[in-house]
Scaffold this active site. Structure first.
Site, PDB file in Angstrom:
ATOM      1  N   SER A   1       0.813  -1.215   0.000  1.00 32.07           N
ATOM      2  CA  SER A   1       0.000   0.000   0.000  1.00 32.07           C
ATOM      3  C   SER A   1       0.851   1.272   0.000  1.00 32.07           C
ATOM      4  O   SER A   1       0.397   2.311  -0.471  1.00 32.07           O
ATOM      5  CB  SER A   1      -0.944   0.010   1.197  1.00 32.07           C
ATOM      6  OG  SER A   1      -1.903  -1.008   1.047  1.00 32.07           O
TER       7      SER A   1
ATOM      8  N   HIS B   1      -6.984 -10.018   3.757  1.00 28.50           N
ATOM      9  CA  HIS B   1      -5.792 -10.686   4.308  1.00 28.50           C
ATOM     10  C   HIS B   1      -6.196 -11.834   5.232  1.00 28.50           C
ATOM     11  O   HIS B   1      -5.522 -12.851   5.306  1.00 28.50           O
ATOM     12  CB  HIS B   1      -4.942  -9.697   5.121  1.00 28.50           C
ATOM     13  CG  HIS B   1      -3.994  -8.876   4.309  1.00 28.50           C
ATOM     14  ND1 HIS B   1      -2.890  -9.401   3.690  1.00 28.50           N
ATOM     15  CD2 HIS B   1      -3.974  -7.547   4.025  1.00 28.50           C
ATOM     16  CE1 HIS B   1      -2.225  -8.432   3.056  1.00 28.50           C
ATOM     17  NE2 HIS B   1      -2.884  -7.295   3.239  1.00 28.50           N
TER      18      HIS B   1
ATOM     19  N   ASP C   1      -5.680   0.479  -4.507  1.00 29.92           N
ATOM     20  CA  ASP C   1      -4.213   0.492  -4.573  1.00 29.92           C
ATOM     21  C   ASP C   1      -3.670  -0.830  -5.109  1.00 29.92           C
ATOM     22  O   ASP C   1      -2.615  -0.887  -5.712  1.00 29.92           O
ATOM     23  CB  ASP C   1      -3.601   0.855  -3.216  1.00 29.92           C
ATOM     24  CG  ASP C   1      -4.153   0.029  -2.058  1.00 29.92           C
ATOM     25  OD1 ASP C   1      -5.066  -0.805  -2.268  1.00 29.92           O
ATOM     26  OD2 ASP C   1      -3.659   0.217  -0.936  1.00 29.92           O
ATOM     27  N   HIS C   2      -4.441  -1.918  -4.880  1.00 31.75           N
ATOM     28  CA  HIS C   2      -4.066  -3.265  -5.341  1.00 31.75           C
ATOM     29  C   HIS C   2      -5.218  -4.184  -4.985  1.00 31.75           C
ATOM     30  O   HIS C   2      -6.113  -3.791  -4.231  1.00 31.75           O
ATOM     31  CB  HIS C   2      -2.781  -3.764  -4.651  1.00 31.75           C
ATOM     32  CG  HIS C   2      -2.851  -3.652  -3.160  1.00 31.75           C
ATOM     33  ND1 HIS C   2      -3.593  -4.514  -2.377  1.00 31.75           N
ATOM     34  CD2 HIS C   2      -2.335  -2.736  -2.305  1.00 31.75           C
ATOM     35  CE1 HIS C   2      -3.515  -4.144  -1.120  1.00 31.75           C
ATOM     36  NE2 HIS C   2      -2.773  -3.047  -1.032  1.00 31.75           N
TER      37      HIS C   2
HETATM   38 ZN   LIG Z   1      -2.657  -5.233   2.577  1.00 29.83          ZN
END
Ligand SMILES: [Zn+2]
Length: 343
Positions: free
Chosen positions: A71, A241, A279-280
Site C-alpha cells: 500500500s 488478508h 491500490d491493489h
Molecule cells: Zn494489505
C-alpha cells in the site's frame, strides 16, 4: 518517455473532447478492492453508488522492482505519479522525496484533506502526506503529518500522536471522540483522531466513512480555490488478508456509501472530479455462491492471504473524467491529477 507521451496524448484528447479541468478532486481508494470485491459489494447492495460514474477503466498496480505492490508504494504512485519500491512513502526508490498531490494543491491555494478507516499514519494516508523511507516509522510519520499543511485529518492513530498532539491542537480543533467530531462545525481546518490505533470493522464503527467524507467535503469546499480530498476504505484489504469474506463485503459497502457522498457533492457542484479506484487487489478473492435476489454473498474463496498483481477497477465522474477510460498504470492517475492541479 513513452509514458510521458501517452499522458500528453491523454491531455490532448481531453482538451479535444472539450473536457473541463476540475476545480476539486476527490480520490476514493478502496484498499485491496479488486473487481471481485466490487462484485460482492454489488450483490449485497443491489446497485452501487460507484455505478453512477459514467467512465470506467482498469489500473495496473506494480511497484518499482516488484510485481506485487504494497500500500505504501501504491499510495506513492497515486499521490506523486512516480513508482517506488515497496515500503517507501513519498520518496523514490533512492529515498529522494517526491512532491505529492497535496503539496501541489497547497501551492495553488487549495484546501486538502484525508479521511480514512485506519490510523492516519498507515501506508495509504501517509503516502499522500509524508516523505519517509519506511512505512513502519509511525511516530516519525505522525510528526510529519502534524507539520504538514493538510487541512482535514480524519482517522485513527492517537497513540502515535502523543508527543505531537499539542502542536496539532495549536493548528486546528482536534476531535478525540464521536461527540466532539459531531460538534466540530465547519472551521477552515479540523482533525478527528477517533481511535488509539485503527477503528474496528465497519459494523462497529460509530462514525461511518460516509459521515467522515461528508464532513470533510463540507469543510474543504469552503475554500474558493478548490480542494483535494483522499478518502480510503482501509479495511477491505485487512478482511481479505484474513480471508474473511463477510467483512470484505461490509467494508466494500461502507466504502461505497462514502463514494455516494462524494458523488452527491460532485453532482450539485459540477466542478468536482471523483476518482474511485484501489491500490491493489488482496487475496485473489472470488465470489462462489449467494443470491442476487436475496442480496447475499454466502460463499467466497481466496487463493492467498496477500496482495496480488491483478488489475484493479477505476470509476470516474465529473469534469476531467473522460481521460480515465481504458487501461492505465497507477502512476497515470497521479500524473493526471497533478496536471489538473497545475492547470
Ligand atoms: Zn494489505
Amino acid at each position: 518517455m513513452k509514458k510521458l507521451l501517452l499522458v500528453c496524448l491523454l491531455f490532448a484528447s481531453a482538451v479535444f473532447a472539450g473536457d473541463a479541468v476540475p476545480k476539486n478532486i476527490i480520490l476514493f481508494i478502496g484498499d485491496g478492492m479488486g473487481l471481485s470485491q466490487v462484485t460482492a459489494g454489488k450483490i449485497a447492495k443491489g446497485t452501487l453508488e460507484m455505478e453512477r460514474c459514467p467512465v470506467t477503466g482498469f489500473v495496473t498496480t506494480w511497484a518499482d522492482g516488484a510485481l506485487v505492490t504494497d500500500s505504501a508504494a501504491a499510495a506513492t504512485a497515486l499521490a506523486t505519479g512516480v513508482k517506488t519500491r515497496n515500503g517507501a512513502l513519498g520518496v523514490d526508490s533512492n529515498d529522494k522525496p517526491l512532491k505529492n498531490v497535496i503539496e501541489y494543491a497547497k501551492e495553488k491555494g487549495k484546501a486538502t484533506g484525508v479521511a480514512v478507516a485506519c490510523s492516519l499514519t498507515h501506508a495509504t494516508p501517509a503516502g499522500f502526506i509524508v516523505h519517509a523511507p519506511s512505512r513502519k516509522l509511525d511516530a516519525e510519520i505522525a510528526a510529519q503529518i502534524v507539520s504538514s499543511d493538510v487541512d482535514v485529518l480524519f482517522g485513527g492513530g492517537l497513540d502515535y500522536f502523543k508527543s505531537s498532539l499539542p502542536e496539532l491542537q495549536k493548528k486546528m480543533p482536534v476531535a478525540l471522540t464521536t461527540e466532539e467530531f459531531r460538534k466540530i462545525g465547519t472551521p477552515a481546518k479540523a482533525a478527528a483522531i477517533l481511535y488509539p490505533v485503527h477503528p474496528p470493522y465497519a459494523a462497529e464503527r460509530a462514525v461511518s466513512l460516509k459521515e467522515l467524507t461528508q464532513k470533510a467535503v463540507q469543510i474543504l469546499s469552503q475554500d474558493k480555490d478548490g480542494f483535494f480530498l483522499m478518502v480510503e476504505g482501509s479495511q477491505i484489504d485487512w478482511a481479505a488478508h484474513k480471508n474473511d469474506g463477510t467483512n470484505v463485503v461490509s467494508e466494500v459497502v461502507d466504502f461505497d456509501n462514502a463514494v455516494g457522498a462524494g458523488l452527491d457533492f460532485a453532482a450539485k457542484d459540477g466542478q468536482t472530479l471523483v476518482i474511485v479506484t484501489a491500490d491493489h487487489e488482496t487475496g485473489g478473492f472470488a465470489v462462489l455462491g449467494g443470491s442476487v435476489e436475496n442480496k447475499t454473498v454466502n460463499q467466497t474463496g481466496f487463493v492467498a492471504d496477500k496482495h496480488t498483481a491483478a488489475m484493479v477497477p477505476l470509476f470516474t465522474y465529473g469534469p476531467g473524467s473522460a481521460v480515465f477510460s481504458g487501461i492505465h498504470d497507477n502512476t497515470d492517475i497521479g500524473k493526471t491529477m497533478l496536471h489538473y492541479i497545475m492547470e
